[in-house]
Design a protein around this motif. Structure first.
Motif, PDB file in Angstrom:
ATOM      1  N   GLN A 217       0.775  -1.768   0.176  1.00  0.00           N
ATOM      2  CA  GLN A 217      -0.067   0.233  -0.458  1.00  0.00           C
ATOM      3  C   GLN A 217       1.897   1.118  -0.460  1.00  0.00           C
ATOM      4  OE1 GLN A 217      -3.552   0.079   2.142  1.00  0.00           O
ATOM      5  NE2 GLN A 217      -3.141   2.110   2.522  1.00  0.00           N
ATOM      6  N   ILE A 218       0.607   2.796  -0.356  1.00  0.00           N
ATOM      7  CA  ILE A 218       1.396   3.682  -1.143  1.00  0.00           C
ATOM      8  C   ILE A 218       0.144   4.664  -0.620  1.00  0.00           C
ATOM      9  CG2 ILE A 218       3.111   2.894  -1.816  1.00  0.00           C
ATOM     10  CD1 ILE A 218       1.641   4.677  -4.671  1.00  0.00           C
ATOM     11  N   LEU A 219       0.446   5.716   0.322  1.00  0.00           N
ATOM     12  CA  LEU A 219       0.128   6.571   0.358  1.00  0.00           C
ATOM     13  C   LEU A 219      -0.460   7.853  -0.568  1.00  0.00           C
ATOM     14  CD1 LEU A 219       0.050   7.221   4.557  1.00  0.00           C
ATOM     15  CD2 LEU A 219      -1.887   5.654   2.431  1.00  0.00           C
ATOM     16  N   GLU A 220      -0.522   8.749  -0.367  1.00  0.00           N
ATOM     17  CA  GLU A 220      -0.449  10.315  -1.443  1.00  0.00           C
ATOM     18  C   GLU A 220      -0.500  11.525  -0.315  1.00  0.00           C
ATOM     19  OE1 GLU A 220      -1.486  12.840  -5.812  1.00  0.00           O
ATOM     20  OE2 GLU A 220      -1.338  10.218  -5.053  1.00  0.00           O
ATOM     21  N   ILE A 221       0.468  12.472  -0.590  1.00  0.00           N
ATOM     22  CA  ILE A 221      -0.016  13.294   0.630  1.00  0.00           C
ATOM     23  C   ILE A 221       0.150  14.650   0.320  1.00  0.00           C
ATOM     24  CG2 ILE A 221       0.218  11.352   2.485  1.00  0.00           C
ATOM     25  CD1 ILE A 221       3.266  13.251   3.271  1.00  0.00           C
ATOM     26  N   THR A 222      -0.146  15.470   0.902  1.00  0.00           N
ATOM     27  CA  THR A 222      -0.031  17.126   0.703  1.00  0.00           C
ATOM     28  C   THR A 222       1.510  17.366   1.871  1.00  0.00           C
ATOM     29  OG1 THR A 222      -1.773  17.771  -0.619  1.00  0.00           O
ATOM     30  CG2 THR A 222      -0.551  19.352  -0.257  1.00  0.00           C
ATOM     31  N   GLY A 235      13.551   3.273   5.695  1.00  0.00           N
ATOM     32  CA  GLY A 235      12.602   2.385   5.796  1.00  0.00           C
ATOM     33  C   GLY A 235      11.857   2.367   4.852  1.00  0.00           C
ATOM     34  N   ILE A 236      10.659   3.174   4.764  1.00  0.00           N
ATOM     35  CA  ILE A 236       9.678   4.256   4.064  1.00  0.00           C
ATOM     36  C   ILE A 236      10.109   4.949   3.045  1.00  0.00           C
ATOM     37  CG2 ILE A 236       7.650   3.015   5.261  1.00  0.00           C
ATOM     38  CD1 ILE A 236       7.431   5.988   6.173  1.00  0.00           C
ATOM     39  N   PHE A 237       9.411   4.998   2.102  1.00  0.00           N
ATOM     40  CA  PHE A 237      10.308   6.481   0.988  1.00  0.00           C
ATOM     41  C   PHE A 237       8.832   7.020   0.348  1.00  0.00           C
ATOM     42  CE2 PHE A 237       7.502   3.665  -2.073  1.00  0.00           C
ATOM     43  CZ  PHE A 237       6.908   3.832  -2.234  1.00  0.00           C
ATOM     44  N   ALA A 238       9.460   8.197   0.785  1.00  0.00           N
ATOM     45  CA  ALA A 238       8.543   9.748   0.325  1.00  0.00           C
ATOM     46  C   ALA A 238       9.343  10.131  -0.942  1.00  0.00           C
ATOM     47  CB  ALA A 238       8.508  10.875   1.682  1.00  0.00           C
ATOM     48  N   LEU A 239       8.038   9.892  -2.236  1.00  0.00           N
ATOM     49  CA  LEU A 239       8.047  10.052  -3.534  1.00  0.00           C
ATOM     50  C   LEU A 239       8.290  11.441  -2.875  1.00  0.00           C
ATOM     51  CD1 LEU A 239       9.795   9.830  -6.269  1.00  0.00           C
ATOM     52  CD2 LEU A 239       7.981   8.451  -6.227  1.00  0.00           C
ATOM     53  N   ASN A 244       4.443  19.920  -4.423  1.00  0.00           N
ATOM     54  CA  ASN A 244       3.278  19.801  -3.159  1.00  0.00           C
ATOM     55  C   ASN A 244       2.567  18.816  -3.055  1.00  0.00           C
ATOM     56  OD1 ASN A 244       1.654  20.078  -5.411  1.00  0.00           O
ATOM     57  ND2 ASN A 244       0.339  21.704  -4.450  1.00  0.00           N
ATOM     58  N   ARG A 245       3.445  17.646  -3.399  1.00  0.00           N
ATOM     59  CA  ARG A 245       2.847  16.432  -3.726  1.00  0.00           C
ATOM     60  C   ARG A 245       3.791  15.345  -3.119  1.00  0.00           C
ATOM     61  NH1 ARG A 245      -0.245  13.542  -7.824  1.00  0.00           N
ATOM     62  NH2 ARG A 245       0.934  14.811  -9.281  1.00  0.00           N
ATOM     63  N   MET A 246       3.673  14.711  -2.683  1.00  0.00           N
ATOM     64  CA  MET A 246       4.526  12.869  -2.142  1.00  0.00           C
ATOM     65  C   MET A 246       3.399  11.345  -2.034  1.00  0.00           C
ATOM     66  SD  MET A 246       6.667  14.542   0.779  1.00  0.00           S
ATOM     67  CE  MET A 246       8.477  14.044   0.182  1.00  0.00           C
ATOM     68  N   LYS A 247       4.374  10.788  -2.878  1.00  0.00           N
ATOM     69  CA  LYS A 247       3.883   9.337  -2.436  1.00  0.00           C
ATOM     70  C   LYS A 247       4.571   8.443  -1.614  1.00  0.00           C
ATOM     71  CE  LYS A 247       2.042   8.360  -6.785  1.00  0.00           C
ATOM     72  NZ  LYS A 247       2.002   8.047  -8.652  1.00  0.00           N
ATOM     73  N   LEU A 283      -3.479  14.323   4.114  1.00  0.00           N
ATOM     74  CA  LEU A 283      -3.503  12.859   2.992  1.00  0.00           C
ATOM     75  C   LEU A 283      -4.833  12.770   2.674  1.00  0.00           C
ATOM     76  CD1 LEU A 283      -2.882   9.376   3.203  1.00  0.00           C
ATOM     77  CD2 LEU A 283      -5.040   8.937   4.995  1.00  0.00           C
ATOM     78  N   ILE A 284      -3.603  12.671   1.114  1.00  0.00           N
ATOM     79  CA  ILE A 284      -5.293  12.530  -0.132  1.00  0.00           C
ATOM     80  C   ILE A 284      -6.211  11.209  -0.460  1.00  0.00           C
ATOM     81  CG2 ILE A 284      -5.548  13.383  -2.530  1.00  0.00           C
ATOM     82  CD1 ILE A 284      -2.504  14.602  -2.052  1.00  0.00           C
ATOM     83  N   GLY A 285      -5.143  10.841  -0.009  1.00  0.00           N
ATOM     84  CA  GLY A 285      -5.873   8.754  -0.055  1.00  0.00           C
ATOM     85  C   GLY A 285      -4.334   7.808  -0.209  1.00  0.00           C
ATOM     86  N   ALA A 286      -5.044   6.751  -0.767  1.00  0.00           N
ATOM     87  CA  ALA A 286      -4.330   5.382  -0.912  1.00  0.00           C
ATOM     88  C   ALA A 286      -4.763   4.472  -1.407  1.00  0.00           C
ATOM     89  CB  ALA A 286      -4.464   4.927   0.677  1.00  0.00           C
TER      90      ALA A 286
END
Length: 356
Positions: A217-222, A235-239, A244-247, A283-286
């Motif tokens: 599972q991945i998240l999308e955030i602002t 440990g995790i990635f922030a892409l 103004n947006r990351m996965k 948190l925008i979505g998953a």
């Protein structure tokens, strides 16, 4: 001499099937690729990151010196052909968790095979005020990400215009196979290539192969602040896909194997994200996908042990964006010219499972 409408029938239009299609196309071969846009796809969920140094121990990715240059050339050529941005060359910043980790990693960079993937510039951690980097960090280069949804959509459009793509729900019962060829929906093909990702588990020709699928599972955030073009990995990635947006990802789970994002996986990622980001976010979505991983973590590529016109290109796992182009080239050379496949990816290594 049998007459064929097309030489190859490719089942699946993820990164695997699409890479094979492009190589066949460049070799002047005829094919139709069958895709079903209504079905879930792990390629469309995947972040598409390519990273030459992975794991807690800073290990060089398998065959990185061969895979990465070829993948970059492949995606650059596709960008020109499709006239869209697909490849984002982005460094990866790995914040040290402790002084001990700092010392260990710096010692490892003395290895010339690893050193070539480490930036010579000063630690950029001070520019990344929105992350926790109390002990500094390491900047990995020759890395980045591929915009897989754009790649898959643009490739599908290109092939559709040339009558090389069919939008259809695939049912194995629709295929008729003889030694003379493959028939599907009234058309004749020389060879069928299955590149179905997770759905290969339902394929009667190859369900004996040791797939070990894993859900991610991945998240999308602002973020509350603008972010710089560095992939953060600890440990995790922030892409960063935009300023103004990351996965953020990814989780690994085996039960249940479905395509539904869960609150538990979201909570797991957000907990780890708190230790990584030094800023708030929305948190925008998953999204969740099922990776077609394999027991030995190597792709499953080759020709069926009994039927010479039935082949598979699958099992690319988490490193599909670099594995797919290189091994699509190897696979096509194997099918067309009889060149040997790397034994570590050739499904011959598992023929004993079929004949037992």
């Amino acid at each position: 001499m049998p007459q064929f409408d097309y030489e190859y029938l490719i089942i699946g239009q993820g990164i695997g099937g699409t890479s094979v299609a492009w190589h066949l196309y460049d070799l002047g071969k005829t094919f139709q690729i069958v895709g079903d846009s209504s079905m879930p796809s792990s390629s469309r969920v995947a972040a598409g990151i390519f990273n030459p140094l992975t794991g807690k121990k800073l290990v060089k990715t398998w065959l990185a010196d061969d895979l990465f240059p070829y993948a970059k050339s492949f995606y650059r050529n596709l960008q020109e052909k499709l006239a869209c941005k697909l490849m984002h060359l982005t460094p990866i910043y790995r914040p040290f968790r402790s002084i001990e980790e700092q010392n260990t990693y710096i010692a490892q960079t003395a290895d010339p095979s690893i050193r070539r993937y480490i930036a010579d510039t000063p630690d950029p951690g001070h520019e990344l005020a929105y992350i926790h980097a109390d002990f500094g960090g390491l900047e990995v280069v020759q890395s980045g990400w591929i915009d897989l949804p754009v790649l898959l959509d643009a490739s599908r459009g290109y092939f559709q215009q040339r009558n090389l793509y069919v939008e259809a729900a695939f049912d194995a019962a629709d295929i008729s196979r003889t030694e003379e060829g493959i028939e599907w929906r009234g058309k004749r093909f020389k060879t069928v290539i299955f590149s179905q990702g997770f759905f290969a588990l339902e394929n009667g020709w190859f369900d004996w192969l040791p797939f070990t699928p894993v859900k991610g599972q991945i998240l999308e955030i602002t973020p509350d602040v603008l972010v710089k073009p560095y992939i953060i990995n600890q440990g995790i990635f922030a892409l960063p896909v935009a300023e103004n947006r990351m996965k953020v990802g990814a989780t690994y789970s085996w039960d249940p194997l479905d395509w539904e994002a869960t609150e538990a996986a979201t909570a797991e990622l957000e907990s780890k994200l708190k230790g990584l980001l030094n800023t708030g976010y929305t948190l925008i979505g998953a999204q969740a996908g099922i990776r077609p991983s394999v027991r030995d973590r190597r792709p499953l590529i080759g020709v069926h042990p009994e039927f010479s016109n039935v082949a598979i290109f699958n099992g690319l796992g988490t490193k599909g964006v670099t594995l797919a182009p290189f091994f699509a080239k190897e696979f096509c050379n194997h099918l067309i010219y009889g060149k040997e496949l790397n034994p570590l990816v050739n499904i011959k290594r598992y023929f004993s499972l079929y004949f037992r």
